[in-house]
Design an enzyme around this catalytic site. Sequence first.
Site, mmCIF file in Angstrom:
data_model
loop_
_atom_site.group_PDB
_atom_site.id
_atom_site.type_symbol
_atom_site.label_atom_id
_atom_site.label_comp_id
_atom_site.label_asym_id
_atom_site.label_seq_id
_atom_site.Cartn_x
_atom_site.Cartn_y
_atom_site.Cartn_z
ATOM 1 N N GLN A 194 9.528 14.095 29.536
ATOM 2 C CA GLN A 194 9.859 13.554 30.674
ATOM 3 C C GLN A 194 8.691 12.580 31.254
ATOM 4 O O GLN A 194 9.058 11.790 31.741
ATOM 5 C CB GLN A 194 10.048 14.722 31.615
ATOM 6 C CG GLN A 194 11.146 15.691 31.603
ATOM 7 C CD GLN A 194 11.395 16.668 32.827
ATOM 8 O OE1 GLN A 194 11.366 16.263 33.587
ATOM 9 N NE2 GLN A 194 11.573 17.987 32.279
ATOM 10 N N CYS A 383 -8.532 0.436 -10.356
ATOM 11 C CA CYS A 383 -9.381 -0.669 -9.522
ATOM 12 C C CYS A 383 -11.035 0.010 -9.983
ATOM 13 O O CYS A 383 -11.473 -0.125 -11.048
ATOM 14 C CB CYS A 383 -8.796 -0.786 -8.083
ATOM 15 S SG CYS A 383 -9.501 -2.567 -7.533
ATOM 16 N N MET A 386 -10.922 1.963 -12.856
ATOM 17 C CA MET A 386 -11.076 1.326 -14.238
ATOM 18 C C MET A 386 -12.368 0.687 -14.751
ATOM 19 O O MET A 386 -12.647 0.825 -15.645
ATOM 20 C CB MET A 386 -9.862 0.184 -14.233
ATOM 21 C CG MET A 386 -9.749 -0.897 -15.360
ATOM 22 S SD MET A 386 -11.401 -2.311 -15.003
ATOM 23 C CE MET A 386 -10.340 -3.331 -16.151
ATOM 24 N N HIS A 509 -3.372 -2.393 -8.735
ATOM 25 C CA HIS A 509 -2.884 -0.933 -7.855
ATOM 26 C C HIS A 509 -1.513 -0.750 -8.204
ATOM 27 O O HIS A 509 -0.762 -1.076 -7.323
ATOM 28 C CB HIS A 509 -3.350 -1.077 -6.331
ATOM 29 C CG HIS A 509 -4.852 -1.142 -5.861
ATOM 30 N ND1 HIS A 509 -5.387 0.159 -5.499
ATOM 31 C CD2 HIS A 509 -5.603 -2.331 -5.922
ATOM 32 C CE1 HIS A 509 -6.578 -0.263 -5.141
ATOM 33 N NE2 HIS A 509 -6.805 -1.753 -5.505
ATOM 34 N N GLU A 511 -0.118 2.218 -7.496
ATOM 35 C CA GLU A 511 0.454 2.802 -6.673
ATOM 36 C C GLU A 511 1.155 2.285 -5.464
ATOM 37 O O GLU A 511 2.290 2.584 -4.879
ATOM 38 C CB GLU A 511 -0.596 3.871 -6.088
ATOM 39 C CG GLU A 511 -1.732 3.102 -5.033
ATOM 40 C CD GLU A 511 -2.764 2.307 -5.762
ATOM 41 O OE1 GLU A 511 -2.719 2.089 -6.965
ATOM 42 O OE2 GLU A 511 -3.996 2.117 -5.216
HETATM 43 N N1 GLN Z 1 -15.241 -2.277 -5.536
HETATM 44 C C1 GLN Z 1 -14.368 -2.615 -6.375
HETATM 45 C C2 GLN Z 1 -14.234 -4.413 -6.462
HETATM 46 O O1 GLN Z 1 -14.280 -4.945 -5.317
HETATM 47 C C3 GLN Z 1 -13.172 -2.015 -6.765
HETATM 48 C C4 GLN Z 1 -12.111 -2.309 -5.715
HETATM 49 C C5 GLN Z 1 -11.081 -1.382 -5.517
HETATM 50 O O2 GLN Z 1 -11.342 -0.200 -6.129
HETATM 51 N N2 GLN Z 1 -10.219 -1.465 -4.684
HETATM 52 O O3 GLN Z 1 -13.955 -4.986 -7.600
#
Ligand code: GLN
Length: 538
Positions: A194, A383, A386, A509, A511
Amino acid sequence: MSATKYIFVTGGVTSSLGKGIISASLATLLQSRGYSVTIQKFDPYINIDPGTLNPYEHGECYVTNDGAETDLDLGHYERFLNRPTSQDNNVTTGRIYQSVIDKERRGDYLGKTVQVIPHITDEIKRRMKLLGQSGEFEVVITELGGTVGDIEALPYVEAVRQFKWEMPDDCMVVHLTLVPYLAAAGELKTKPTQHSVKMLQESGVQPDVLVCRSEHPIDDDIKRKLALFCNVKKEAVVESLDAETIYAVPVLMRNEKLDEIVLKRLSLPTESAPDISRWKDFLYKLRYPSSEVTIGLIGKYVELRDAYKSIAEAFIHAGAANECKVNVKWIHSENLSAKDINKELHDLDGILVAPGFGERGFEGKLRAVQYARENNIPFLGICLGMQCAVIEFARNVLNKPKANSSEINPSTPDPVIHLMESQKDITDKGGTMRLGAYDCKVAKDSTAHKVYRREMISERHRHRFEYNNSYLEQYEAAGMIATGINPENNLVEIVEIPSHQWFIGVQFHPEYKSTVANPHPLFVSFVEAAIKQSNSKD
Ligand code: GLN
């Protein structure tokens, strides 16, 4: 009459009620009735975008195809609607002020005093209509960040009031609120709702629908009471019980007829029912998996799950696709000492090293890669993950013990990961990384090619550092192959170890692109590999 209908979603009583999920669920129901729908988020903070925010502040920064760094709710919008969003879908107070101030400097206001009302509110309204005016969408849902009553949200609420005044038939307000249960009294309490509706009314905004979050069912008496005190029709008081998964919310909202209530209010036809059978199939697979795996997510923000939201959701999509329950074990890379590594990782069916920035927890990530590589455990590095895979390989296989990324050690003798040429003169932090979708050519006969079943893919990025191509030959000779390359600048996007059962590192990415309707193939294949790994232990 405007062709586009606008639905505003406001929040009351407290934050974290799930406005993003309610917005996405409503959009899903409208979309499954054949409407073209988009969702945008207006955030009342002064940062231009969340790209400069620490994940502790605001969770994950979600990246769109066009390279916008945005609020994580945009991830939900894409995951539910299976439709890309863009920079236009996320606006902050900083961006609103920036464009008003730019106009003022250009002299566009012709000597007028520039004020919150009308100039800021006009700019808010202009941005609210932008996607609707593209002609692409019949319905635009606008989620207002923050909670009604926040000082910083006031100009937005005022903009909504004006919007309603100017286009009464084409817009409406859904107010999401909390109906708490007081255990001592054994009762659900309506007073906070409310009050929050009163606060909206004081600003001249009358909500059309109340969506009431609650831990207990809201009976007819409570609905009647809320309707009477809040000037809302009783049938427009909707219960939203806690759900076991966010993906159940569209079904719960369908049961409460939220879509019908909204369509009626907007004078749109309600005859044909939405087709949510595919959504229900997905839910069924989610609820009744036939196998189970545990995947370790190695990161430095694991106590804050929102920092890896899109990865967690991608596992849910990929799990359902494999009819498998994916348990994510959140592992803090800072705690992964050489001594504990076996104890922490031995029961995993897959290891994911997460994206990230900076030195904290970095060595722990390298240990996790080494463990996955040496024990033949399915591995996905994203990222920074990797980049860790590349560094670990240099140190332990190529015999370069000091190999590093120049992000972590600028004076390493072996900068196997180094700053991109295009980044060298950049000093500003905001919006200056390599951002958004870029093409990648996938090598035939690679695992990546089996996964994607295509030669040309496009994935989203957010990084400044890259694989150092001067080491490429040494890597390939020793068994780590670059199987994905940007066709324009030769940047290495994917690395693999073919002698390993499933070892992939990606500079991009994946994801961000995983949705309910389109689980990401890399995650689907990774979970498949984890299932094999789990079965091999039986
Ligand atoms: N720090 C890393 C770069 O700038 C990886 C970035 C990340 O994982 N998004 O390349």
